[in-house]
Write a protein that holds these residues in place. Structure first.
Motif, PDB file in Angstrom:
ATOM      1  N   ILE A 286      -5.323  34.574  -1.577  1.00 45.60           N
ATOM      2  CA  ILE A 286      -4.945  35.867  -1.018  1.00 45.60           C
ATOM      3  C   ILE A 286      -6.094  36.347  -0.134  1.00 45.60           C
ATOM      4  O   ILE A 286      -7.271  36.197  -0.483  1.00 45.60           O
ATOM      5  N   GLU A 287      -5.755  36.887   1.018  1.00 53.25           N
ATOM      6  CA  GLU A 287      -6.771  37.236   2.011  1.00 53.25           C
ATOM      7  C   GLU A 287      -7.669  38.382   1.537  1.00 53.25           C
ATOM      8  O   GLU A 287      -7.218  39.313   0.876  1.00 53.25           O
ATOM      9  N   MET A 288      -8.948  38.291   1.896  1.00 53.43           N
ATOM     10  CA  MET A 288      -9.907  39.385   1.725  1.00 53.43           C
ATOM     11  C   MET A 288     -10.003  40.060   3.098  1.00 53.43           C
ATOM     12  O   MET A 288     -10.634  39.521   4.019  1.00 53.43           O
ATOM     13  N   ARG A 304     -13.471  44.656   0.705  1.00 58.95           N
ATOM     14  CA  ARG A 304     -12.056  44.840   0.385  1.00 58.95           C
ATOM     15  C   ARG A 304     -11.495  43.614  -0.328  1.00 58.95           C
ATOM     16  O   ARG A 304     -11.735  42.484   0.082  1.00 58.95           O
ATOM     17  N   THR A 305     -10.744  43.856  -1.387  1.00 58.88           N
ATOM     18  CA  THR A 305     -10.186  42.772  -2.180  1.00 58.88           C
ATOM     19  C   THR A 305      -8.843  43.178  -2.751  1.00 58.88           C
ATOM     20  O   THR A 305      -8.643  44.330  -3.141  1.00 58.88           O
ATOM     21  N   TYR A 306      -7.909  42.226  -2.776  1.00 58.31           N
ATOM     22  CA  TYR A 306      -6.631  42.423  -3.449  1.00 58.31           C
ATOM     23  C   TYR A 306      -6.600  41.714  -4.801  1.00 58.31           C
ATOM     24  O   TYR A 306      -5.559  41.674  -5.465  1.00 58.31           O
ATOM     25  N   VAL A 307      -7.720  41.157  -5.202  1.00 62.10           N
ATOM     26  CA  VAL A 307      -7.816  40.448  -6.473  1.00 62.10           C
ATOM     27  C   VAL A 307      -8.138  41.411  -7.610  1.00 62.10           C
ATOM     28  O   VAL A 307      -7.764  41.177  -8.765  1.00 62.10           O
ATOM     29  N   ASN A 308      -8.789  42.518  -7.300  1.00 66.86           N
ATOM     30  CA  ASN A 308      -9.294  43.459  -8.303  1.00 66.86           C
ATOM     31  C   ASN A 308      -8.164  44.353  -8.821  1.00 66.86           C
ATOM     32  O   ASN A 308      -8.149  45.565  -8.623  1.00 66.86           O
ATOM     33  N   ALA A 309      -7.202  43.719  -9.482  1.00 67.93           N
ATOM     34  CA  ALA A 309      -6.010  44.404  -9.984  1.00 67.93           C
ATOM     35  C   ALA A 309      -5.985  44.340 -11.504  1.00 67.93           C
ATOM     36  O   ALA A 309      -6.705  43.555 -12.119  1.00 67.93           O
ATOM     37  N   VAL A 310      -5.105  45.146 -12.129  1.00 71.56           N
ATOM     38  CA  VAL A 310      -5.051  45.188 -13.587  1.00 71.56           C
ATOM     39  C   VAL A 310      -3.594  45.086 -14.054  1.00 71.56           C
ATOM     40  O   VAL A 310      -2.699  45.707 -13.495  1.00 71.56           O
ATOM     41  N   THR A 315       3.653  46.090 -15.570  1.00 67.13           N
ATOM     42  CA  THR A 315       3.227  46.640 -14.279  1.00 67.13           C
ATOM     43  C   THR A 315       1.877  46.043 -13.883  1.00 67.13           C
ATOM     44  O   THR A 315       1.046  45.762 -14.739  1.00 67.13           O
ATOM     45  N   VAL A 316       1.679  45.852 -12.599  1.00 72.32           N
ATOM     46  CA  VAL A 316       0.381  45.462 -12.046  1.00 72.32           C
ATOM     47  C   VAL A 316      -0.075  46.561 -11.095  1.00 72.32           C
ATOM     48  O   VAL A 316       0.681  46.953 -10.190  1.00 72.32           O
ATOM     49  N   LEU A 317      -1.276  47.084 -11.324  1.00 75.00           N
ATOM     50  CA  LEU A 317      -1.849  48.102 -10.437  1.00 75.00           C
ATOM     51  C   LEU A 317      -2.792  47.406  -9.470  1.00 75.00           C
ATOM     52  O   LEU A 317      -3.769  46.771  -9.874  1.00 75.00           O
ATOM     53  N   LEU A 318      -2.507  47.562  -8.187  1.00 75.33           N
ATOM     54  CA  LEU A 318      -3.161  46.776  -7.135  1.00 75.33           C
ATOM     55  C   LEU A 318      -3.854  47.698  -6.138  1.00 75.33           C
ATOM     56  O   LEU A 318      -3.256  48.667  -5.678  1.00 75.33           O
ATOM     57  N   LYS A 324      -1.172  47.162   7.447  1.00 77.00           N
ATOM     58  CA  LYS A 324      -1.041  45.885   8.144  1.00 77.00           C
ATOM     59  C   LYS A 324      -1.544  44.715   7.309  1.00 77.00           C
ATOM     60  O   LYS A 324      -1.157  43.565   7.551  1.00 77.00           O
ATOM     61  N   TYR A 325      -2.410  44.986   6.345  1.00 78.68           N
ATOM     62  CA  TYR A 325      -2.845  43.955   5.405  1.00 78.68           C
ATOM     63  C   TYR A 325      -2.119  44.081   4.063  1.00 78.68           C
ATOM     64  O   TYR A 325      -1.831  43.067   3.405  1.00 78.68           O
ATOM     65  N   ASP A 326      -1.828  45.309   3.667  1.00 81.06           N
ATOM     66  CA  ASP A 326      -1.255  45.557   2.342  1.00 81.06           C
ATOM     67  C   ASP A 326       0.106  44.887   2.174  1.00 81.06           C
ATOM     68  O   ASP A 326       0.430  44.373   1.096  1.00 81.06           O
ATOM     69  N   THR A 327       0.925  44.900   3.217  1.00 80.32           N
ATOM     70  CA  THR A 327       2.284  44.365   3.113  1.00 80.32           C
ATOM     71  C   THR A 327       2.271  42.914   2.658  1.00 80.32           C
ATOM     72  O   THR A 327       3.033  42.512   1.770  1.00 80.32           O
ATOM     73  N   THR A 328       1.382  42.131   3.248  1.00 80.48           N
ATOM     74  CA  THR A 328       1.282  40.715   2.886  1.00 80.48           C
ATOM     75  C   THR A 328       0.777  40.547   1.460  1.00 80.48           C
ATOM     76  O   THR A 328       1.277  39.715   0.703  1.00 80.48           O
ATOM     77  N   ALA A 329      -0.206  41.347   1.075  1.00 82.21           N
ATOM     78  CA  ALA A 329      -0.779  41.245  -0.272  1.00 82.21           C
ATOM     79  C   ALA A 329       0.237  41.630  -1.332  1.00 82.21           C
ATOM     80  O   ALA A 329       0.372  40.959  -2.371  1.00 82.21           O
ATOM     81  N   LEU A 330       0.968  42.712  -1.102  1.00 80.69           N
ATOM     82  CA  LEU A 330       1.985  43.136  -2.070  1.00 80.69           C
ATOM     83  C   LEU A 330       3.060  42.070  -2.229  1.00 80.69           C
ATOM     84  O   LEU A 330       3.512  41.778  -3.348  1.00 80.69           O
ATOM     85  N   ARG A 331       3.459  41.483  -1.118  1.00 80.90           N
ATOM     86  CA  ARG A 331       4.475  40.426  -1.178  1.00 80.90           C
ATOM     87  C   ARG A 331       3.957  39.221  -1.961  1.00 80.90           C
ATOM     88  O   ARG A 331       4.681  38.632  -2.782  1.00 80.90           O
ATOM     89  N   ALA A 332       2.695  38.853  -1.738  1.00 80.80           N
ATOM     90  CA  ALA A 332       2.121  37.707  -2.442  1.00 80.80           C
ATOM     91  C   ALA A 332       2.088  37.930  -3.952  1.00 80.80           C
ATOM     92  O   ALA A 332       2.429  37.034  -4.734  1.00 80.80           O
ATOM     93  N   TRP A 333       1.687  39.117  -4.371  1.00 83.28           N
ATOM     94  CA  TRP A 333       1.659  39.425  -5.798  1.00 83.28           C
ATOM     95  C   TRP A 333       3.067  39.398  -6.392  1.00 83.28           C
ATOM     96  O   TRP A 333       3.286  38.885  -7.497  1.00 83.28           O
ATOM     97  N   ARG A 334       4.025  39.967  -5.695  1.00 82.24           N
ATOM     98  CA  ARG A 334       5.395  40.031  -6.219  1.00 82.24           C
ATOM     99  C   ARG A 334       6.034  38.653  -6.291  1.00 82.24           C
ATOM    100  O   ARG A 334       6.807  38.363  -7.202  1.00 82.24           O
ATOM    101  N   GLU A 335       5.701  37.790  -5.340  1.00 82.76           N
ATOM    102  CA  GLU A 335       6.216  36.423  -5.395  1.00 82.76           C
ATOM    103  C   GLU A 335       5.546  35.632  -6.513  1.00 82.76           C
ATOM    104  O   GLU A 335       6.188  34.784  -7.158  1.00 82.76           O
ATOM    105  N   ALA A 336       4.281  35.905  -6.774  1.00 83.54           N
ATOM    106  CA  ALA A 336       3.562  35.202  -7.831  1.00 83.54           C
ATOM    107  C   ALA A 336       4.015  35.626  -9.215  1.00 83.54           C
ATOM    108  O   ALA A 336       3.985  34.822 -10.152  1.00 83.54           O
ATOM    109  N   LEU A 337       4.450  36.894  -9.348  1.00 80.52           N
ATOM    110  CA  LEU A 337       4.817  37.454 -10.650  1.00 80.52           C
ATOM    111  C   LEU A 337       6.195  38.098 -10.566  1.00 80.52           C
ATOM    112  O   LEU A 337       6.328  39.322 -10.551  1.00 80.52           O
TER     113      LEU A 337
END
Length: 476
Positions: A286-288, A304-310, A315-318, A324-337
């Motif tokens: 996942i991109e930094m 900046r990091t999208y890895v530092n989630a709980v 639920t996952v808090l991200l 412009k960066y968040d959309t891709t990160a949110l999609r990646a997390w949702r596809e992974a989980l």
């Protein structure tokens, strides 16, 4: 405060010797009773972040809010209420002074005796000179009536920090080599302005490993080289375990910031270690992203990091920063989980101080866990010569034993699910491995499935993945 350089805290109340039984450090994706935060917010930006954490987390578990004073406690209640957060249930306030918001680092670690028996909390010496922070684990233990075991007395006087530790729930732990500096009297300090770190002991690697095994059940402690531009050297800024064998890893553009060292650490892991299942780790990237000025940490940009989630149960808090960066990160997390409720929380104010959502939250496990451990099935190549079932093996554990298990499956998640019963893989065996057999399906299909287990006379039922049937595993 920092100019006074207070001494390391005295031994806190609680047990200062290891638990008398084998223990297991909880993985972060396991079932939670509570999520703890510190209302040590010096700005509305931080209060807003904490508010959104409470809003989402209270839907999944208790939220315990540590407050410095009665005035702070009253203010937290008012702020949450004014921002339409229901505090009438699943939200409680604890009058417990702290020095900082970073409860991940000084909060307690949940461990279980004999895998799934009694819940304990483990507190190590916090690697910052913040004595009120260092007292929080005992205060939380008192609040929840959970025994606290502290690494504060020799020969167990280990210094550590929660953002630099992860567990797979199967006796493997991960840290950066900051853990060595934490426990070396001659190397106190970090880069930049992070100069309030200290080491009070002089432990060798084998001594550190011994304390981690005795207090947290960590039998394999994997340590990575530190990153040059992450001044706190906490692995939760660029590595996240999604399950027992899947690692989410931050990625920079080629030769940017800590990209080369992250890649070197990944190569070290893949060349030297297998997952607890004996197979290579699965790695997702996942991109930094750069900051608002399109700047990365090697040019003084924010980390900046999208890895530092709980994980908070289903639920996952991200942390999020820019659409412009968040959309891709949110999609990646949702596809992974699949099935998880992935909630983005604006963390621009926090990240300038070297932390995000994981850094300001701490999980407390349930007192009565029903544990399900499973290695998802890979894709199958089947022949037409004979019938073939798909065997689903899982570790099922509860302190009172397992009453039964099921494997639910379908080839269409919009249609009805079917199930097959599970049975002990080897009757009379104490390994707690159960198996169910999904019937052979037509070729060219995806099979979706999840596992259900029951215990305590049917009083306790759990599924994994936790959001099932909205969440599932699949194979082709």
């Amino acid at each position: 405060y920092y100019a006074q350089r207070p001494p390391a805290p005295a031994t806190l109340s609680g047990f200062t010797t290891p638990p008398g039984v084998p223990v297991r450090a909880m993985a972060e994706w396991e079932e939670l009773e509570a999520l703890a935060i510190s209302w040590n917010a010096t700005s509305d930006a931080r209060r807003n972040i904490l508010t959104e954490i409470v809003r989402a987390a209270r839907e999944e578990c208790r939220v315990i809010i540590c407050c410095n004073t009665q005035t702070s406690l009253d203010g937290a209640k008012a702020y949450l209420t004014d921002n339409d957060v229901d505090i009438s249930s699943n939200v409680e306030f604890l009058l417990a002074p702290s020095n900082s918001i970073w409860i991940r680092d000084y909060g307690p670690n949940a461990v279980y005796a004999n895998d799934v028996d009694s819940l304990y909390l483990v507190d190590w010496i916090y690697n910052r000179q913040r004595p009120s922070d260092d007292a929080i684990p005992v205060r939380l233990g008192d609040q929840l009536d959970i025994p606290v075991y502290s690494t504060t007395a020799a020969p167990f006087d280990l210094v550590n920090t929660g953002g630099n530790f992860m567990s797979d729930g199967l006796s493997t732990g991960f840290s950066s080599k900051l853990v060595f500096r934490n426990n070396d009297q001659t190397q106190n300090g970090e880069c930049g302005n992070y100069d309030d770190i200290y080491g009070t002991t002089n432990h060798s690697e084998s001594s550190i490993d011994g304390v981690m095994e005795q207090f947290l059940g960590i039998k394999r402690y994997i340590k990575f080289d530190e990153l040059a531009y992450d001044c706190i050297h906490h692995i939760d800024m660029h590595i996240k375990l999604l399950d027992e064998e899947t690692i989410l890893l931050g990625k920079y553009p080629d030769n940017i910031a800590d990209g080369p060292q992250i890649e070197a650490n990944l190569a070290y892991l893949m060349d030297n270690h297998l997952s607890a299942f004996g197979t290579p780790y699965k790695v997702m990237r996942i991109e930094m992203p750069p900051d608002f000025d399109n700047t990365y940490p090697d040019k003084d940009g924010s980390y900046r990091t999208y890895v530092n989630a709980v994980f908070v149960n289903k639920t996952v808090l991200l942390p999020v920063y820019e659409e412009k960066y968040d959309t891709t990160a949110l999609r990646a997390w949702r596809e992974a989980l699949p099935g998880y409720n992935v909630v983005g929380i604006n963390s621009n104010e926090l990240i300038t101080f070297g932390g995000a959502i994981h850094c300001i939250t701490k999980e407390i496990g349930v007192s009565d866990p029903l544990r399900i451990v499973h290695q998802p099935l890979r894709d199958v190549v089947q022949t037409d010569s004979e019938p073939q079932n798909y065997s689903v093996h899982a570790l099922l554990q509860h302190r009172k034993g397992i009453d039964g298990g099921r494997v639910w499956y379908t080839t269409d998640t919009t249609a009805a699910w079917q199930f097959v019963d599970m049975a002990p893989f080897s009757p009379g065996d104490t390994a707690n491995i159960w198996v169910g057999h999904i019937p052979r399906q037509n070729g060219g299909q995806h099979v979706y499935y999840y596992i259900e287990a029951k215990a305590d006379g049917g009083q306790k039922t759990r599924v994994r993945p936790m959001p099932a049937p909205k969440g599932w595993w699949k194979f082709y």
